[in-house]
Write a protein that holds these residues in place. Sequence first.
Motif, PDB file in Angstrom:
ATOM      1  N   PHE A 146       0.873  -1.176   0.000  1.00  0.00           N
ATOM      2  CA  PHE A 146       0.000   0.000   0.000  1.00  0.00           C
ATOM      3  C   PHE A 146       0.913   1.229   0.000  1.00  0.00           C
ATOM      4  CE2 PHE A 146      -2.616  -3.381   1.527  1.00  0.00           C
ATOM      5  CZ  PHE A 146      -3.914  -3.080   1.121  1.00  0.00           C
ATOM      6  N   VAL A 147       0.748   2.077  -0.985  1.00  0.00           N
ATOM      7  CA  VAL A 147       1.678   3.183  -1.203  1.00  0.00           C
ATOM      8  C   VAL A 147       0.946   4.518  -1.180  1.00  0.00           C
ATOM      9  CG1 VAL A 147       3.255   4.238  -2.884  1.00  0.00           C
ATOM     10  CG2 VAL A 147       3.280   1.757  -2.531  1.00  0.00           C
ATOM     11  N   VAL A 148       1.482   5.457  -0.395  1.00  0.00           N
ATOM     12  CA  VAL A 148       1.005   6.840  -0.388  1.00  0.00           C
ATOM     13  C   VAL A 148       2.026   7.668  -1.173  1.00  0.00           C
ATOM     14  CG1 VAL A 148       0.403   8.843   1.023  1.00  0.00           C
ATOM     15  CG2 VAL A 148      -0.106   6.535   1.860  1.00  0.00           C
ATOM     16  N   LEU A 149       1.541   8.346  -2.207  1.00  0.00           N
ATOM     17  CA  LEU A 149       2.436   9.122  -3.062  1.00  0.00           C
ATOM     18  C   LEU A 149       2.599  10.545  -2.551  1.00  0.00           C
ATOM     19  CD1 LEU A 149       1.109   8.015  -6.578  1.00  0.00           C
ATOM     20  CD2 LEU A 149       3.152   7.167  -5.391  1.00  0.00           C
ATOM     21  N   LYS A 150       3.729  11.148  -2.894  1.00  0.00           N
ATOM     22  CA  LYS A 150       3.911  12.574  -2.636  1.00  0.00           C
ATOM     23  C   LYS A 150       2.939  13.361  -3.508  1.00  0.00           C
ATOM     24  CE  LYS A 150       8.769  11.934  -1.433  1.00  0.00           C
ATOM     25  NZ  LYS A 150      10.181  12.137  -1.822  1.00  0.00           N
ATOM     26  N   ARG A 151       2.612  14.553  -3.073  1.00  0.00           N
ATOM     27  CA  ARG A 151       1.505  15.287  -3.687  1.00  0.00           C
ATOM     28  C   ARG A 151       1.707  15.570  -5.179  1.00  0.00           C
ATOM     29  NH1 ARG A 151       0.434  20.044  -0.278  1.00  0.00           N
ATOM     30  NH2 ARG A 151       1.372  18.827   1.396  1.00  0.00           N
ATOM     31  N   GLU A 152       2.949  15.623  -5.641  1.00  0.00           N
ATOM     32  CA  GLU A 152       3.176  15.962  -7.046  1.00  0.00           C
ATOM     33  C   GLU A 152       3.106  14.754  -7.983  1.00  0.00           C
ATOM     34  OE1 GLU A 152       7.369  16.000  -5.076  1.00  0.00           O
ATOM     35  OE2 GLU A 152       5.265  16.360  -4.509  1.00  0.00           O
ATOM     36  N   PHE A 153       2.814  13.568  -7.448  1.00  0.00           N
ATOM     37  CA  PHE A 153       2.735  12.364  -8.276  1.00  0.00           C
ATOM     38  C   PHE A 153       1.317  11.800  -8.271  1.00  0.00           C
ATOM     39  CE2 PHE A 153       7.155  12.738  -7.072  1.00  0.00           C
ATOM     40  CZ  PHE A 153       7.840  12.396  -8.237  1.00  0.00           C
ATOM     41  N   ALA A 154       0.931  11.176  -9.381  1.00  0.00           N
ATOM     42  CA  ALA A 154      -0.403  10.606  -9.518  1.00  0.00           C
ATOM     43  C   ALA A 154      -0.301   9.096  -9.731  1.00  0.00           C
ATOM     44  CB  ALA A 154      -1.128  11.241 -10.708  1.00  0.00           C
ATOM     45  N   PRO A 155      -1.256   8.325  -9.200  1.00  0.00           N
ATOM     46  CA  PRO A 155      -1.235   6.874  -9.383  1.00  0.00           C
ATOM     47  C   PRO A 155      -1.381   6.495 -10.856  1.00  0.00           C
ATOM     48  CG  PRO A 155      -2.776   7.522  -7.642  1.00  0.00           C
ATOM     49  CD  PRO A 155      -2.371   8.777  -8.361  1.00  0.00           C
ATOM     50  N   SER A 156      -0.716   5.424 -11.246  1.00  0.00           N
ATOM     51  CA  SER A 156      -0.857   4.901 -12.606  1.00  0.00           C
ATOM     52  C   SER A 156      -0.279   3.495 -12.646  1.00  0.00           C
ATOM     53  CB  SER A 156      -0.121   5.790 -13.622  1.00  0.00           C
ATOM     54  OG  SER A 156       1.282   5.687 -13.452  1.00  0.00           O
ATOM     55  N   GLU A 157      -0.684   2.733 -13.669  1.00  0.00           N
ATOM     56  CA  GLU A 157      -0.128   1.387 -13.824  1.00  0.00           C
ATOM     57  C   GLU A 157       1.351   1.451 -14.151  1.00  0.00           C
ATOM     58  OE1 GLU A 157      -2.198  -1.240 -16.401  1.00  0.00           O
ATOM     59  OE2 GLU A 157      -4.185  -0.777 -15.569  1.00  0.00           O
ATOM     60  N   ILE A 158       1.723   2.486 -14.892  1.00  0.00           N
ATOM     61  CA  ILE A 158       3.142   2.643 -15.241  1.00  0.00           C
ATOM     62  C   ILE A 158       3.971   2.852 -13.979  1.00  0.00           C
ATOM     63  CG2 ILE A 158       4.805   4.150 -16.408  1.00  0.00           C
ATOM     64  CD1 ILE A 158       2.679   4.654 -18.544  1.00  0.00           C
ATOM     65  N   LEU A 159       3.483   3.693 -13.077  1.00  0.00           N
ATOM     66  CA  LEU A 159       4.215   3.948 -11.840  1.00  0.00           C
ATOM     67  C   LEU A 159       4.248   2.690 -10.969  1.00  0.00           C
ATOM     68  CD1 LEU A 159       5.731   5.786  -9.932  1.00  0.00           C
ATOM     69  CD2 LEU A 159       3.549   6.688  -9.104  1.00  0.00           C
ATOM     70  N   ALA A 160       3.149   1.931 -10.949  1.00  0.00           N
ATOM     71  CA  ALA A 160       3.128   0.693 -10.169  1.00  0.00           C
ATOM     72  C   ALA A 160       4.193  -0.281 -10.676  1.00  0.00           C
ATOM     73  CB  ALA A 160       1.745   0.049 -10.246  1.00  0.00           C
ATOM     74  N   ASP A 161       4.296  -0.425 -11.987  1.00  0.00           N
ATOM     75  CA  ASP A 161       5.317  -1.312 -12.557  1.00  0.00           C
ATOM     76  C   ASP A 161       6.724  -0.779 -12.252  1.00  0.00           C
ATOM     77  OD1 ASP A 161       3.413  -3.008 -13.571  1.00  0.00           O
ATOM     78  OD2 ASP A 161       3.378  -2.083 -15.558  1.00  0.00           O
ATOM     79  N   GLU A 162       6.864   0.520 -12.270  1.00  0.00           N
ATOM     80  CA  GLU A 162       8.168   1.137 -11.976  1.00  0.00           C
ATOM     81  C   GLU A 162       8.583   0.844 -10.526  1.00  0.00           C
ATOM     82  OE1 GLU A 162       9.927   5.649 -11.466  1.00  0.00           O
ATOM     83  OE2 GLU A 162       8.486   5.286 -13.097  1.00  0.00           O
TER      84      GLU A 162
END
Length: 537
Positions: free
Chosen positions: A480-496
Amino acid sequence: MEAPLETSARTSAHQAAAPPPPLFNFARYLFELNEARANKPAYIDDTHTLTYGELEQHARRCASALRTLGVHPEERVLLVMLDTVSLPVAFLGALYAGIVPVVANTLLTAADYTYMLTHSHARAVIASAALLPNVAQALESIDQDGCQLIGSQPEPSADAAPTTSLGAARFEDLLDAAPPALKGCANSGDDIAFWLYSSGSTGKPKGTVHTHANLYWTAELYGKPVLGIVESDVVFSAAKLFFAYGLGNALTFPLSVGATAILMAERPTADAIFARLVKHRPTVFCGVPTLYASMLVAPNLPARAEVAIRVCASAGEALPRDVGERFTAHFGAEILDGIGSTEMLHIFLSNRPGEVEYGTTGRPVPGYEVELRDEAGQPVPDGEVGDLYIKGPSAALMYWNNREKSRATFLGEWIRSGDKYRRLANGCYVYAGRSDDMLKVSGQYVSPVEVEMVLVEHPAVLEAAVVGVDHGGLVKTRAFVVLKREFAPSEILADELKAFVKERLAPHKYPRDIVFADDLPKTATGKIQRFKLREQS
């Protein structure tokens, strides 16, 4: 003239601390220690400043008032109080009278307080005005058996119902009417002094019973030689006084050297912390990892020149290396990451000034012994994960009215902590998680904390928590990941993020699933509640 005294205090880490005398009441000890500081501020909260002289007088009046109400030595009084100057007065007043204060979490429900009142057989409960409705409801649901309700309302306002409307006496009125108790109770260092309730994350909260000497030992072994606290310090603990860590930071340690402590009743948000750091310029700051992380990404982060921090402490969870390094780079102050427990009262394994190794919990605090053992109770070699056992003079006596749990935790001179650690060749200890959080993936143990520490090194991640989920009878890891405010969730980011972990850890440890969350469930002391995340999976 102060510098030689401070140097002496901070270099005394290698000197053995003398034990307290056989007759020892911790409150009386503090009052005698600070007789010459009667006009110096001991506490500063949002509306009041309390000098050492006033603290002693008010606490002695509290001792007298409690005795007048019919509360006797060794009986309990429940304290459900916000961090204001009234809480140290009530705590020390009870100790002075030989009465046992039971300090309770202020974020609980009426049902929780019902349990604590029943379990402790408290003869009185003192509650801050804002918390009175919950406590009054708890009292209504049980046979009160003479338990008296007292409300602390230093300055009655139009917004808050007066304490009398809930059938409560006003704490401040009781103090005004009572003469100061002349003598403190003639306790021994091994007499029961106070209780703290555990978090209750694995069942009902456990009443952890501590002695008068235990408070003394945490100051002598950690507060003075490791944290290096001295008289000229101003101390601010974001961790509340009902938390064992906060009780040491904001009461035991500053009062043991005549320092000044800042108290804050409200929730410790980043902005609330910044306001006190800038206004009061504390030199010692005590927080938890999640707070340090949120401070660093907050838009109103003060500049180094706006604050006066010389050293920080952290506990509750393992401090990520990246958070420690960025904090020191910004403020110039080291964070001494350590681990303590309600059972040991404060930190027994810690980094030390000038020897900080971020990513580790440092080395045993002198005066404590630490061992890592396997499931058969045998020592494990360096580099392997084992169960953490501790031995030291601040250990609690027992869990009240819970023989089964006491026997499982208090093993002669040793305490089984329930934490997993591994020791590096250089003697530093690395946290591997709670014993009941460890995962077995592909036949091999995985520490959720190890994976979380890697995830938070990614520039997009603010916080992370890893749990095990069942995939057709096999355990897989989910983050379970909380992102910094300047980033948005995405499948690409999950794979990264998955690839990011794979590059740094063994292949079986990377999280198979990434779930982006707005926040993570935490206890009042900042610990991530992984069991709630498992319930969501």
